[in-house]
Scaffold this motif. Sequence first.
Motif, mmCIF file in Angstrom:
data_model
loop_
_atom_site.group_PDB
_atom_site.id
_atom_site.type_symbol
_atom_site.label_atom_id
_atom_site.label_comp_id
_atom_site.label_asym_id
_atom_site.label_seq_id
_atom_site.Cartn_x
_atom_site.Cartn_y
_atom_site.Cartn_z
ATOM 1 N N GLY A 101 -1.396 -4.262 -13.797
ATOM 2 C CA GLY A 101 -0.318 -2.847 -14.074
ATOM 3 C C GLY A 101 1.014 -3.793 -14.069
ATOM 4 N N ASN A 102 2.477 -2.534 -13.315
ATOM 5 C CA ASN A 102 3.656 -3.214 -13.362
ATOM 6 C C ASN A 102 3.760 -3.588 -12.371
ATOM 7 O OD1 ASN A 102 3.818 -1.109 -11.745
ATOM 8 N ND2 ASN A 102 4.663 -0.163 -13.759
ATOM 9 N N CYS A 103 4.963 -4.361 -12.072
ATOM 10 C CA CYS A 103 5.681 -4.793 -10.433
ATOM 11 C C CYS A 103 5.533 -3.886 -9.701
ATOM 12 C CB CYS A 103 6.660 -5.780 -10.448
ATOM 13 S SG CYS A 103 6.785 -7.537 -11.991
ATOM 14 N N GLU A 104 6.411 -2.726 -9.902
ATOM 15 C CA GLU A 104 6.143 -1.750 -9.138
ATOM 16 C C GLU A 104 4.929 -1.409 -8.473
ATOM 17 O OE1 GLU A 104 9.519 -1.297 -11.768
ATOM 18 O OE2 GLU A 104 7.252 -2.044 -12.254
ATOM 19 N N SER A 105 4.251 -0.925 -9.061
ATOM 20 C CA SER A 105 2.680 -0.646 -8.826
ATOM 21 C C SER A 105 1.862 -2.060 -7.663
ATOM 22 C CB SER A 105 1.494 -0.274 -10.084
ATOM 23 O OG SER A 105 1.737 0.616 -10.084
ATOM 24 N N ALA A 106 2.178 -3.335 -8.685
ATOM 25 C CA ALA A 106 1.651 -4.585 -7.756
ATOM 26 C C ALA A 106 2.222 -4.749 -5.856
ATOM 27 C CB ALA A 106 1.384 -5.619 -8.221
ATOM 28 N N TYR A 107 3.863 -4.426 -5.967
ATOM 29 C CA TYR A 107 4.242 -4.325 -4.882
ATOM 30 C C TYR A 107 3.576 -3.450 -3.690
ATOM 31 C CZ TYR A 107 8.453 -4.077 -1.356
ATOM 32 O OH TYR A 107 8.753 -3.989 -0.547
ATOM 33 N N LEU A 108 3.437 -1.974 -4.468
ATOM 34 C CA LEU A 108 3.596 -1.126 -3.925
ATOM 35 C C LEU A 108 1.818 -1.396 -3.011
ATOM 36 C CD1 LEU A 108 4.177 1.056 -1.881
ATOM 37 C CD2 LEU A 108 3.634 2.784 -3.626
ATOM 38 N N PHE A 109 1.017 -2.137 -3.373
ATOM 39 C CA PHE A 109 -0.470 -2.143 -3.316
ATOM 40 C C PHE A 109 0.128 -2.402 -2.430
ATOM 41 C CE2 PHE A 109 -4.169 -3.711 -5.268
ATOM 42 C CZ PHE A 109 -5.039 -2.502 -4.403
ATOM 43 N N GLN A 110 -0.004 -4.517 -2.259
ATOM 44 C CA GLN A 110 0.555 -4.689 -0.498
ATOM 45 C C GLN A 110 1.028 -4.479 -0.258
ATOM 46 O OE1 GLN A 110 2.846 -6.594 0.337
ATOM 47 N NE2 GLN A 110 4.512 -5.916 -0.367
ATOM 48 N N LYS A 111 2.466 -3.152 0.135
ATOM 49 C CA LYS A 111 2.720 -3.332 1.070
ATOM 50 C C LYS A 111 2.414 -1.921 1.457
ATOM 51 C CE LYS A 111 7.045 -0.829 2.141
ATOM 52 N NZ LYS A 111 7.932 0.347 1.610
ATOM 53 N N PHE A 112 1.408 -1.014 0.510
ATOM 54 C CA PHE A 112 0.139 -0.089 1.553
ATOM 55 C C PHE A 112 -0.966 -0.875 1.967
ATOM 56 C CE2 PHE A 112 -4.548 2.035 0.453
ATOM 57 C CZ PHE A 112 -3.949 3.255 1.166
ATOM 58 N N THR A 113 -1.483 -2.231 1.768
ATOM 59 C CA THR A 113 -2.805 -2.667 1.868
ATOM 60 C C THR A 113 -2.271 -3.427 3.176
ATOM 61 O OG1 THR A 113 -3.710 -3.435 0.150
ATOM 62 C CG2 THR A 113 -4.032 -4.660 1.980
ATOM 63 N N ARG A 114 -0.961 -3.887 3.861
ATOM 64 C CA ARG A 114 -0.553 -4.807 4.899
ATOM 65 C C ARG A 114 -0.003 -3.655 5.913
ATOM 66 N NH1 ARG A 114 0.977 -9.031 0.888
ATOM 67 N NH2 ARG A 114 -0.191 -10.910 1.555
ATOM 68 N N LYS A 115 1.065 -3.225 5.665
ATOM 69 C CA LYS A 115 1.913 -2.184 6.140
ATOM 70 C C LYS A 115 0.983 -0.771 6.233
ATOM 71 C CE LYS A 115 4.694 -4.949 5.932
ATOM 72 N NZ LYS A 115 5.692 -5.599 7.451
ATOM 73 N N VAL A 116 0.096 -0.023 5.519
ATOM 74 C CA VAL A 116 -0.311 1.563 5.645
ATOM 75 C C VAL A 116 -1.773 1.509 6.583
ATOM 76 C CG1 VAL A 116 -0.798 3.554 5.247
ATOM 77 C CG2 VAL A 116 1.253 2.622 4.755
ATOM 78 N N LEU A 117 -2.966 0.541 6.098
ATOM 79 C CA LEU A 117 -3.984 -0.250 6.423
ATOM 80 C C LEU A 117 -4.143 -1.207 7.531
ATOM 81 C CD1 LEU A 117 -6.336 0.467 2.529
ATOM 82 C CD2 LEU A 117 -5.397 1.524 3.826
ATOM 83 N N HIS A 118 -3.010 -1.857 7.987
ATOM 84 C CA HIS A 118 -2.503 -3.162 8.475
ATOM 85 C C HIS A 118 -3.708 -3.869 8.279
ATOM 86 C CE1 HIS A 118 0.839 -0.434 10.103
ATOM 87 N NE2 HIS A 118 -0.166 0.864 10.220
ATOM 88 N N SER A 119 -4.308 -4.012 7.485
ATOM 89 C CA SER A 119 -5.224 -5.253 6.655
ATOM 90 C C SER A 119 -4.548 -5.997 6.080
ATOM 91 C CB SER A 119 -6.202 -4.463 6.057
ATOM 92 O OG SER A 119 -7.174 -5.940 5.474
#
Length: 686
Positions: A129-147
């Motif tokens: 995917g693009n950088c925007e989706s990659a950035y949000l993927f890691q942000k979601f994992t770290r900041k929303v799932l807290h993993s």
Amino acid sequence: MTVDSVCTYCGVGCDIAAEVEENRILAVRAREEGEVSEGKLCVKGYYGFDFATSANRLGKVKIRKSFLDRHDLFLPRSVRAPLERYTPDANGYIHPSLEEAYALIGWKIKQVRMQHGNFAFASIGGARGNCESAYLFQKFTRKVLHSPHIDNCARVCHAPTLKGMRSIIGEGAATNPFRDIYKAEFMIVIGSNTTEGHPIVANKIIKAVRKGAELAIFDVRTIPLAKSAKYNAIMPHESNMLILNMMAHTIVTEGLYDASFIAARTKGFEAYKEALLSDPYADPEFFQKVPGYEYLTDMIREIARNYATKRSVILWGLGITEQLDGSYAAAAMCNLAVMTGNIGKEGAGLMPLRGQNNVQGTCDMGCLPYYDPDYEKPLVEGKKTPDIINAIDAGEIKVLFNMGEDIAHIHANQNKIHRALEKLEMLVVNELFDNEITRYADIVFGVKSAYEKSGVYVNAERRMHLSQPLVHNDLPDDWEVISGIAKALGEDLQYSSSRDIWQEVQVKVPKRFSGADYEKLEANRVAGMQWPVFEEETPILHIDRFRTKDGLATFRYKPWHMRGMVRELIEGKRRDFYLTTGRVIAHYNNAAQTKESPKLLKRHTEDVVLVSGADAATVEGKARIILKSRYGKSAPLKYKLTDNLPGGTLYVSFHHAKSRINFLFGDEADELTKTARFKSLKVTIE
């Protein structure tokens, strides 16, 4: 109508110009002024667009009915009632709305969190995917799932490049643009079948040779690029470090290093030099003891002399990284560049040839367990993909999010991976087509392809291209799915477009992207721009200082250890075969997209084992052969005899899941990054 965008197959990242009518791609070409393509594309670029309108594209979200049945007693009415309206299809899936799927996932995440905690979640993928989706993927994992457990496909390709290069020069990316190939006097290609893996770069190498540059190739077999090479150094398996250290030994003992450069811009050279000269395996004379490879003694010395005394560049691929010592080999090449001053200037430097267009960008965005965006250290380091699989197998990780990475096909030790995937409580997948990973998924989102959305992609030379839609559909982008799940968890991420996310990237990844706004990238859509971008782009890194804290490169020495084929040859005990794997030019990775393009599929309908003519007696009379290792066996495969392989070496591609190639590999991997040892495996033939 002609629409400019970027090809998102391999790491070359060519600019493309598509002819589009009535929302359908008719043809794809490249513009003559294209900085990367120079008006030429490979067969995937020209013909690999049919997938966009394939009847097999995933459309609406699908949820496995059995997943709902398992949770029937616990689902709250607000989540269950909307889903009861849908009748399962013949394959046992229901097709609800996106919001209904988000609500179900949100509920399950909360249940798992209450029972097992935040570290029971993991995320893998992103480089398609693009950088925007990659950035949000890691942000979601770290900041929303807290993993902390986030990883991407660099784990099976160039994670060792990042690790090794950063240890010496502070940056894990290519030092120069591809166009500098034309300014080099000498080139080394090691561990890369460039003609098939990165064809447009191969074109540049061949053109440079025709203009007077010289080329040396190190590989375990004769590759097509060898026709243009002055030195075709066929080497034993697992001898990358051995040869790179021998080059350094020659340069040091003959005084060919750049003493002034070393004094001004490096540290640790004297300790490195002492370790090098005291290593019995670093002297090229060692190859006099290796039957069949004695010629390498003189050839390595000649290549080292040329490299040290000319403006030189090294290009490498997975033949370097997918080994037990891939990270150390990447560092060894940095040592060579630094000791000779072949870095920080035009026509010289280090060029890792990355596998996917945006694997560089995905790493830049922080989709790695040990790096936040901009390669900052995270608060908590997560698990690498092999460790995630082990944790799933052990019952520690319960939920996996997978974004465009078919881990049930392209990773090693598929026996373990398939067993682990069956143990998950929930697997959520974003994909274009059904493939091996979707067979295990509970919820699958069909998403936009690169040809249907806007976003930034960073190729192997750090060049950013801003894509734009060639055609339009109603599917969500990856980032929209991630945002929807987050909202179901009460986290409104408040992005309305990929541009919104990129503006945040410019703030959160300032060392590389602070000046690279959409307007600037739109104005340079065909040429692209190389990071770091502030006011202007930066084509060449390390001109005045290295990207380390003190600005100096650090020499580090790692000796090669006796093992494998070299040991067997010296002892006169050849046993079985050494298998290496790679691509063919018509396909890309798991072939999910390319097999949907008839012109590409007909070129390569199945994986074929290449067998040396010297080993013809082993396969004589057989219609097909089965490859067997200590970990598993392949499907029955066609084979073809060739003179391009030395005796004892086999080669096979891995594009078709039915071949079961990656069932042959176990957990043997680079010791620092756990990148699997795909390029050298002992097998027998059944």
